[in-house]
Design a protein around this motif. Structure first.
Motif, PDB file in Angstrom:
ATOM      1  N   ARG A 162      10.555   0.808   1.360  1.00  0.00           N
ATOM      2  CA  ARG A 162      10.313   0.577  -0.067  1.00  0.00           C
ATOM      3  C   ARG A 162      10.685  -0.860  -0.414  1.00  0.00           C
ATOM      4  N   ILE A 163       9.977  -1.413  -1.365  1.00  0.00           N
ATOM      5  CA  ILE A 163      10.216  -2.790  -1.787  1.00  0.00           C
ATOM      6  C   ILE A 163      10.399  -2.786  -3.300  1.00  0.00           C
ATOM      7  N   GLN A 203      -5.329  -1.600   7.179  1.00  0.00           N
ATOM      8  CA  GLN A 203      -4.668  -0.823   6.129  1.00  0.00           C
ATOM      9  C   GLN A 203      -5.128  -1.292   4.748  1.00  0.00           C
ATOM     10  N   LEU A 204      -5.251  -2.608   4.578  1.00  0.00           N
ATOM     11  CA  LEU A 204      -5.734  -3.137   3.302  1.00  0.00           C
ATOM     12  C   LEU A 204      -7.179  -2.726   3.040  1.00  0.00           C
ATOM     13  N   ALA A 205      -7.983  -2.648   4.098  1.00  0.00           N
ATOM     14  CA  ALA A 205      -9.379  -2.212   3.937  1.00  0.00           C
ATOM     15  C   ALA A 205      -9.431  -0.777   3.419  1.00  0.00           C
ATOM     16  N   LYS A 206      -8.585   0.107   3.964  1.00  0.00           N
ATOM     17  CA  LYS A 206      -8.535   1.494   3.480  1.00  0.00           C
ATOM     18  C   LYS A 206      -8.087   1.537   2.020  1.00  0.00           C
ATOM     19  N   TYR A 207      -7.064   0.779   1.712  1.00  0.00           N
ATOM     20  CA  TYR A 207      -6.530   0.747   0.352  1.00  0.00           C
ATOM     21  C   TYR A 207      -7.591   0.239  -0.629  1.00  0.00           C
ATOM     22  N   THR A 217       0.797  -1.221   0.000  1.00  0.00           N
ATOM     23  CA  THR A 217       0.000   0.000   0.000  1.00  0.00           C
ATOM     24  C   THR A 217       0.833   1.276   0.000  1.00  0.00           C
ATOM     25  N   ALA A 218       2.096   1.206   0.435  1.00  0.00           N
ATOM     26  CA  ALA A 218       2.956   2.390   0.464  1.00  0.00           C
ATOM     27  C   ALA A 218       3.791   2.532  -0.802  1.00  0.00           C
ATOM     28  N   PRO A 226       3.644  -7.593   4.949  1.00  0.00           N
ATOM     29  CA  PRO A 226       2.720  -7.993   6.011  1.00  0.00           C
ATOM     30  C   PRO A 226       2.911  -7.232   7.316  1.00  0.00           C
ATOM     31  N   GLU A 227       4.084  -6.641   7.533  1.00  0.00           N
ATOM     32  CA  GLU A 227       4.303  -5.885   8.762  1.00  0.00           C
ATOM     33  C   GLU A 227       3.490  -4.604   8.792  1.00  0.00           C
ATOM     34  N   ARG A 228       3.378  -3.917   7.669  1.00  0.00           N
ATOM     35  CA  ARG A 228       2.640  -2.653   7.622  1.00  0.00           C
ATOM     36  C   ARG A 228       1.228  -2.812   7.061  1.00  0.00           C
TER      37      ARG A 228
END
Length: 195
Positions: free
Chosen positions: A151-152, A101-105, A54-55, A94-96
């Motif tokens: 960042r990934i 957070q996924l629901a908002k995204y 999400t980031a 999975p940490e963030r």
């Protein structure tokens, strides 16, 4: 808006999508915090699976995948393919990317939870197994002191998985076009003439 490369997809059924590899089943969590078995979620359906976080700041990365799946969600409804398809976005982080957070995204992309599910792994070990099964890369970036930056790095891949759990196509940025994915779904279903 979504990146739209100039691509006219071939007609469904005019090409073949042979099985590439079979993916495993995993126990993940959805955006409501419920435990989800991916095999059960995808059973009897064509699955379009993306990996996102999400980031993600790269607009031609995770946001492109999510915009494309949003457009694909609309096309699936318009064509009646929504009954045969499930969209799945699995977090790299999975940490963030906890369920809230996924629901908002998912709300940002107007995801219909009956058609498009956002999932996260309960641990890094489970995520590593999921990524290995699909063949998806991921490298967390670190600063000059070796600390995670959040960042990934990854190659954008969206996987088309058939009803038996076999990957039948992998689309990256240049071929991530909703019309092509719809034609791929019709090809795998054997519905070349469907509208």
């Amino acid at each position: 808006g979504a990146f739209r490369p100039p691509l006219v997809p071939p007609p469904p059924g005019s090409y073949e999508l042979p099985a590439i590899k079979r993916v495993g089943g995993f126990t993940l969590r959805d955006s409501a915090g419920r435990t989800v078995d991916t095999r059960s979620l995808m059973a009897g359906k064509i699955a379009v699976v993306s990996f996102i976080y999400t980031a993600c700041p790269d607009r031609l990365g995770c946001p492109l995948a999510s915009l494309t799946l949003r457009d694909l969600q609309t096309r699936l409804r318009e064509t009646g393919l929504d009954r045969d398809t499930v969209l799945v976005s699995i977090s790299f982080d999975p940490e963030r990317d906890h369920p809230a957070q996924l629901a908002k995204y998912s709300q940002i992309y107007d995801a219909d939870p009956a058609l498009w599910r956002f999932l996260t792994a309960p641990s890094g070990r489970v995520l590593d197994a999921v990524l290995a099964s699909f063949g998806q890369d991921r490298t967390p970036e670190r600063d000059e002191r070796g600390r995670p930056t959040g960042r990934i790095r990854h190659v954008l891949k969206v996987f088309l998985v058939d009803r038996e759990g076999y990957v039948r196509n992998v689309n990256s940025a240049g071929f991530l076009v909703p019309a092509l994915v719809v034609n791929d779904i019709r090809t795998v279903l054997g519905r070349a003439g469907a509208r």
